[in-house]
Design a protein around this motif. Structure first.
Motif, PDB file in Angstrom:
ATOM      1  N   GLY A  77       0.781  -1.231   0.000  1.00  0.00           N
ATOM      2  CA  GLY A  77       0.000   0.000   0.000  1.00  0.00           C
ATOM      3  C   GLY A  77       0.810   1.277   0.000  1.00  0.00           C
ATOM      4  O   GLY A  77       0.422   2.270  -0.615  1.00  0.00           O
ATOM      5  N   SER A  78       1.944   1.275   0.692  1.00  0.00           N
ATOM      6  CA  SER A  78       2.706   2.514   0.845  1.00  0.00           C
ATOM      7  C   SER A  78       3.222   3.036  -0.491  1.00  0.00           C
ATOM      8  O   SER A  78       3.180   4.250  -0.759  1.00  0.00           O
ATOM      9  N   ALA A  79       3.695   2.145  -1.345  1.00  0.00           N
ATOM     10  CA  ALA A  79       4.212   2.584  -2.647  1.00  0.00           C
ATOM     11  C   ALA A  79       3.102   3.153  -3.519  1.00  0.00           C
ATOM     12  O   ALA A  79       3.291   4.170  -4.192  1.00  0.00           O
ATOM     13  N   LEU A  80       1.926   2.514  -3.501  1.00  0.00           N
ATOM     14  CA  LEU A  80       0.819   3.009  -4.306  1.00  0.00           C
ATOM     15  C   LEU A  80       0.337   4.366  -3.817  1.00  0.00           C
ATOM     16  O   LEU A  80       0.123   5.294  -4.622  1.00  0.00           O
ATOM     17  N   ILE A  81       0.178   4.535  -2.509  1.00  0.00           N
ATOM     18  CA  ILE A  81      -0.282   5.804  -1.966  1.00  0.00           C
ATOM     19  C   ILE A  81       0.748   6.897  -2.219  1.00  0.00           C
ATOM     20  O   ILE A  81       0.405   8.022  -2.607  1.00  0.00           O
ATOM     21  N   GLY A  82       2.024   6.591  -2.016  1.00  0.00           N
ATOM     22  CA  GLY A  82       3.058   7.590  -2.263  1.00  0.00           C
ATOM     23  C   GLY A  82       3.118   8.016  -3.719  1.00  0.00           C
ATOM     24  O   GLY A  82       3.255   9.209  -4.024  1.00  0.00           O
ATOM     25  N   SER A  83       2.993   7.060  -4.630  1.00  0.00           N
ATOM     26  CA  SER A  83       3.027   7.382  -6.059  1.00  0.00           C
ATOM     27  C   SER A  83       1.823   8.220  -6.457  1.00  0.00           C
ATOM     28  O   SER A  83       1.950   9.219  -7.175  1.00  0.00           O
ATOM     29  N   ALA A  84       0.617   7.823  -6.000  1.00  0.00           N
ATOM     30  CA  ALA A  84      -0.589   8.574  -6.327  1.00  0.00           C
ATOM     31  C   ALA A  84      -0.556   9.977  -5.737  1.00  0.00           C
ATOM     32  O   ALA A  84      -0.980  10.956  -6.380  1.00  0.00           O
ATOM     33  N   LEU A  85      -0.036  10.102  -4.523  1.00  0.00           N
ATOM     34  CA  LEU A  85       0.061  11.418  -3.892  1.00  0.00           C
ATOM     35  C   LEU A  85       1.029  12.314  -4.651  1.00  0.00           C
ATOM     36  O   LEU A  85       0.757  13.512  -4.860  1.00  0.00           O
ATOM     37  N   LEU A  86       2.153  11.758  -5.088  1.00  0.00           N
ATOM     38  CA  LEU A  86       3.116  12.546  -5.855  1.00  0.00           C
ATOM     39  C   LEU A  86       2.510  13.017  -7.173  1.00  0.00           C
ATOM     40  O   LEU A  86       2.660  14.189  -7.556  1.00  0.00           O
ATOM     41  N   VAL A  87       1.804  12.133  -7.866  1.00  0.00           N
ATOM     42  CA  VAL A  87       1.154  12.519  -9.123  1.00  0.00           C
ATOM     43  C   VAL A  87       0.131  13.621  -8.879  1.00  0.00           C
ATOM     44  O   VAL A  87       0.069  14.611  -9.621  1.00  0.00           O
ATOM     45  N   ALA A  88      -0.696  13.457  -7.837  1.00  0.00           N
ATOM     46  CA  ALA A  88      -1.736  14.445  -7.559  1.00  0.00           C
ATOM     47  C   ALA A  88      -1.146  15.813  -7.232  1.00  0.00           C
ATOM     48  O   ALA A  88      -1.643  16.844  -7.697  1.00  0.00           O
ATOM     49  N   VAL A  89      -0.075  15.838  -6.443  1.00  0.00           N
ATOM     50  CA  VAL A  89       0.543  17.115  -6.068  1.00  0.00           C
ATOM     51  C   VAL A  89       1.149  17.807  -7.287  1.00  0.00           C
ATOM     52  O   VAL A  89       0.927  19.004  -7.521  1.00  0.00           O
ATOM     53  N   VAL A  90       1.922  17.052  -8.082  1.00  0.00           N
ATOM     54  CA  VAL A  90       2.588  17.664  -9.243  1.00  0.00           C
ATOM     55  C   VAL A  90       1.564  18.161 -10.254  1.00  0.00           C
ATOM     56  O   VAL A  90       1.666  19.293 -10.761  1.00  0.00           O
ATOM     57  N   VAL A  91       0.553  17.342 -10.557  1.00  0.00           N
ATOM     58  CA  VAL A  91      -0.453  17.742 -11.541  1.00  0.00           C
ATOM     59  C   VAL A  91      -1.241  18.945 -11.047  1.00  0.00           C
ATOM     60  O   VAL A  91      -1.511  19.882 -11.810  1.00  0.00           O
TER      61      VAL A  91
END
Length: 281
Positions: A77-91
């Motif tokens: 879960g941690s990798a998926l949440i971290g990746s999705a959070l990074l995408v959401a912040v940058v976009v």
């Protein structure tokens, strides 16, 4: 006789309404981050027979190699949440700044609109495959980059549409008349009035990033075996779903719970407009 009533929300009621929406998402994020420390077995160590049913050694049974499904679920879960959070912040950051600038500069706005039209026509799966497969080595960073590239143009268009009615306001014209730079007017004058749009956009981008990254994992474009990834677990354990359904059901429920809880939390955190006064006689 007239009475003026204003719809005011009590702090206690607001907190009680926030709990059912915000707490599930927070608990899921905390559980995903703490998951590797709670796992009973290493992610690559077989502890049961392949596709073994739930037992004492594996609460959710074993996967296709006999590894503990629960331990891999807690690690994934941690990798998926971290990746999705990074995408959401940058976009969201790119869309907020570029969208405001597009509203203030019509020529830039037209270019953004045309670019968004092109990316909307590109199927997401094809776009992710083109970018991820062309990325040296592929992997999770390739999927993150693909999600940012594909998600930014449409998000910019949303912000630009919301900012367009405000671009001709008096305070914007005053800032322009003072000789302020474009980025200053966009970030300091226009963007603070788009908080609701930006927060809603962040929530939607996070949910979409979860689905995009999960889809890439299911297609084995991003994380590769033996990585513990929820979407990859679904693909790997699909052939044995009749033997041990938890290998597919558990990561599927985790992805759905993450998306739904994030959606509920972002919808509640969007600022409401000020209530109107109602006069009755």
């Amino acid at each position: 006789m007239s009475a003026v009533t204003t719809a005011t929300s009590r702090p206690g009621r607001t907190r009680r309404r926030a709990l059912p929406r915000v707490v599930p998402g927070l608990l899921l994020v905390i559980l995903a981050l703490a998951g590797p420390f709670l796992a009973a077995h290493p992610i690559d160590k077989p502890v049961t027979a392949p596709y073994a049913r739930a037992g004492a050694d594996a609460v959710l049974g074993g996967d296709q190699l006999g590894r503990d499904v629960l331990s891999r679920l807690l690690h994934g879960g941690s990798a998926l949440i971290g990746s999705a959070l990074l995408v959401a912040v940058v976009v969201t950051v790119l869309a907020a700044l570029l969208g405001c600038c597009a509203a203030l500069r019509p020529a830039l706005g037209r270019a953004v609109e045309r670019t968004a039209d092109v990316f909307i026509l590109l199927p997401p799966v094809l776009g992710i495959m083109l970018i991820a497969l062309a990325w040296p080595g592929g992997g999770r960073w390739a999927v993150i980059s693909a999600a940012v590239v594909l998600g930014t143009p449409y998000a910019v268009r949303i912000v630009a549409s919301a900012a367009a009615p405000l671009a001709g306001s008096g305070y914007i014209e005053a800032a322009t008349a003072r000789g302020e730079k474009l980025w200053y007017v966009a970030a300091r004058e226009l963007l603070p009035n788009l908080r609701a749009t930006v927060l809603a956009l962040f929530g939607l981008r996070f949910v979409e990033a979860v689905y995009v990254i999960s889809m890439a994992g299911f297609l084995q474009i991003g994380p590769q075996p033996p990585a513990a990834d929820w979407a990859l677990m679904i693909r790997e354990n699909a052939p044995g779903i009749l033997l041990n359904p938890w290998g597919v059901i558990a990561p599927s429920l985790a992805i759905a719970a993450l998306a739904i809880s994030a959606n509920l939390a972002s919808a509640f955190l969007i600022p409401r407009s000020a209530p109107k006064e109602v006069t009755s006689s």
